[in-house]
Write an enzyme that holds these catalytic residues in place. Structure first.
Site, PDB file in Angstrom:
ATOM      1  N   HIS A 103      13.042 -15.210 -25.721  1.00 38.53           N
ATOM      2  CA  HIS A 103      13.253 -15.151 -26.992  1.00 38.53           C
ATOM      3  C   HIS A 103      11.633 -15.564 -27.787  1.00 38.53           C
ATOM      4  CE1 HIS A 103      16.505 -18.548 -26.235  1.00 38.53           C
ATOM      5  NE2 HIS A 103      16.981 -17.674 -27.132  1.00 38.53           N
ATOM      6  N   ASP A 205      -0.088 -32.486  15.532  1.00 40.70           N
ATOM      7  CA  ASP A 205       0.489 -31.476  16.690  1.00 40.70           C
ATOM      8  C   ASP A 205      -0.298 -30.958  17.214  1.00 40.70           C
ATOM      9  OD1 ASP A 205       2.454 -31.398  18.942  1.00 40.70           O
ATOM     10  OD2 ASP A 205       3.508 -31.120  17.355  1.00 40.70           O
ATOM     11  N   HIS A 208       1.967 -29.248  20.292  1.00 38.48           N
ATOM     12  CA  HIS A 208       2.659 -28.515  20.869  1.00 38.48           C
ATOM     13  C   HIS A 208       2.728 -27.143  21.538  1.00 38.48           C
ATOM     14  CE1 HIS A 208       1.869 -27.063  17.233  1.00 38.48           C
ATOM     15  NE2 HIS A 208       1.984 -25.791  17.341  1.00 38.48           N
ATOM     16  N   HIS A 213       3.681 -22.037  22.504  1.00 36.05           N
ATOM     17  CA  HIS A 213       2.187 -21.325  22.106  1.00 36.05           C
ATOM     18  C   HIS A 213       2.589 -19.844  23.413  1.00 36.05           C
ATOM     19  CE1 HIS A 213       2.606 -21.734  18.025  1.00 36.05           C
ATOM     20  NE2 HIS A 213       2.065 -22.902  17.744  1.00 36.05           N
ATOM     21  N   ASP A 357       5.942 -21.638  15.730  1.00 31.20           N
ATOM     22  CA  ASP A 357       6.520 -22.786  15.235  1.00 31.20           C
ATOM     23  C   ASP A 357       7.520 -22.785  14.361  1.00 31.20           C
ATOM     24  OD1 ASP A 357       3.939 -23.752  16.561  1.00 31.20           O
ATOM     25  OD2 ASP A 357       2.961 -22.470  13.983  1.00 31.20           O
TER      26      ASP A 357
HETATM   27  S1  FES Z   1      11.518 -18.193 -26.495  1.00 37.11           S
HETATM   28 FE1  FES Z   1      13.545 -19.274 -25.654  1.00 37.11          FE
HETATM   29  S2  FES Z   1      12.962 -19.859 -23.985  1.00 37.11           S
HETATM   30 FE2  FES Z   1      11.482 -18.997 -24.321  1.00 37.11          FE
HETATM   31 FE   LIG Z   2       1.797 -24.394  16.576  1.00 33.58          FE
END
Ligand code: FES
Ligand SMILES: [Fe+2]
Length: 442
Positions: A103, A205, A208, A213, A357
């Site tokens: 708005h 860790d 691992h 890897h 990972d």
């Molecule tokens: S102006 Fe209405 S939600 Fe931001």
């Molecule tokens: Fe890793």
């Protein structure tokens, strides 16, 4: 109030899997962990001039981080106070004001409501604009170009919160005379796992690496002889782990090698800047910048892969990763480019190590859909009872090996203390007692 002692027992190295799946626990984390901790917001290099802004998240809360005209940085919730729309929908940019697209309420760089459309006709001039700015992040701290923020007025200062981890953060943030900068733009992706799997792995860790890897190494290294040597190196290389205030770090120690995994251009540049790097933080700190790190709760980086990231939680079973590549500010274009492409290859959504990972974390999360799977305690006992203080004169609580889960236990201890609703003062007191007990039993 949740009975946290049922969920984690750091002193015994036990974790109840529901902490990774339970929606109620997750909501409590948003309130007790994320809304009370210092969280990474942005780096100086992302905010080059007045009006520069970037989006950030503090857990699930979107915030705008904005460079003010006086050079300072402010952060506020990216939520319009009219009906809650995002005030700004761009990832980053330069603005003179932010106008809500719903708005049209408009806010200045400091997050003050400055314009309301049809103020006279629709609001009869009765709206007090000074009451309707978005919620400010009350505390923002600049640590060597890294901005952290917290919602909690009672949280300790950032320095106190960081504690001895400052040594590891500065090994990355304060390495070069000209500082570091982030390669423009963040890489963002979603992984279906709880945030603690990622944060804990980066805290604690190294274990691992030789298993998880191997596939990446096989893809990268064709010569079986070199592959075998690398594997042997992983098993034998000395290393250390640090734990304090819930933060964690681990690193391999290879004397006299300034580590980089980027390539020959960066290696040569690092070698030429060795004296500068040693002068800034000492040789030990320079050589320790060779591993994994997490500042509690969800800011992590890997020194030699030049990647840093925030694991933004998205419900108990999902994270949104925001990752950046950091480069020496003073390095020439070829070097920065080499680092950038190497980081994309290793740690990015399709990076050879990153995918290993993520695969582990999503698999665990899948397994935890099972009713019985959620009842079986996890073992975080590696190195329990072998923690040491101040190994090699390094600051804080440091073990003599990087293959341990001390930092994971430290992370879950801080998590449990916060989740229990303890005040920061109570937590500090408890930490002091625990350390004294450790000294006594050592
Ligand atoms: S102006 Fe209405 S939600 Fe931001
Ligand atoms: Fe890793």
């Amino acid at each position: 109030m949740l009975d946290v002692s049922e969920l984690v027992q750091p002193e015994n190295g036990l974790i109840h899997p529901s902490i990774y799946t339970d929606p109620e626990i997750y909501q409590a984390e948003l309130e007790q962990v994320f809304a009370r901790s210092w969280l990474f917001l942005a780096h100086d290099s992302q905010l080059p001039k007045p009006g520069s802004f970037v989006q950030a998240y503090m857990a699930e809360d979107p915030v705008l981080v904005v460079r003010q005209r006086d050079g300072s940085v402010k952060a506020f919730l990216n939520q319009c106070r009219h009906r809650g729309m995002r005030i700004c929908r761009s990832d980053e940019g330069v603005a003179r004001a932010f106008t809500c697209t719903y708005h049209g309420w408009a806010y200045n760089l400091a997050g003050e409501l400055v314009n309301v459309p049809m103020q006279e006709r629709a609001y009869h001039n009765e709206i007090d604009k000074s009451n309707w700015g978005p919620r400010r992040v009350p505390r923002v701290h600049n640590h060597k170009g890294f901005y952290f923020g917290t919602w909690d007025e009672d949280a300790p200062s950032f320095e106190e919160y960081l504690g001895d981890m400052v040594w590891k953060l500065d090994a990355m943030a304060d390495r070069y005379d000209e500082g570091i900068s982030l390669v423009p733009g963040a890489t963002k992706w979603v992984i279906d796992c709880n945030w603690k799997f990622a944060a804990e792995q980066f805290a604690s860790d190294m274990y691992h690496v030789p298993s998880s890897h191997t596939s990446a190494l096989v893809a990268l290294v064709e010569d079986p002889q070199i592959l075998a040597e690398l594997h042997e190196l992983n098993l034998t290389v000395p290393g250390r782990q640090f734990s304090g205030n819930g933060h964690g770090a681990g690193f391999a120690l290879r004397p006299d090698i300034l580590p980089s995994q980027s390539g020959p251009e960066f290696d040569a540049w690092l070698d030429a800047h060795r004296e500068e790097i040693y002068r800034r933080g000492g040789e030990q700190r320079a050589l320790a910048a060779n591993g994994h790190n997490t500042v509690f709760p969800n800011f992590s980086w890997l020194d030699i892969n030049n990647t840093m990231r925030v694991w933004h939680p998205r419900g108990p079973g999902q994270i949104e990763v925001w990752a950046w590549t950091f480069v020496p500010q003073g390095a020439p274009e070829e070097v920065r480019n080499e680092i950038r492409t190497s980081t994309i290859r290793s740690f990015s959504p399709a990076g050879v190590f990153e995918t290993d990972d993520g695969e582990n974390w999503t698999e665990i999360q899948q397994v935890l859909r099972g009713h019985m799977a959620r009842k079986s305690l996890f073992n975080a006992q590696m190195g329990l009872g072998h923690e040491k203080q101040g190994t090699d004169g390094m600051p804080g609580r440091v073990t003599d090996d990087m293959y341990t889960e001390m930092a994971a236990r430290g992370m879950y201890q801080r998590w449990a203390d916060l989740m229990s609703g303890l005040s920061w003062q109570q937590i500090a007191e408890l930490d002091r007692n625990r350390q004294q007990q450790e000294v006594h039993t050592a």
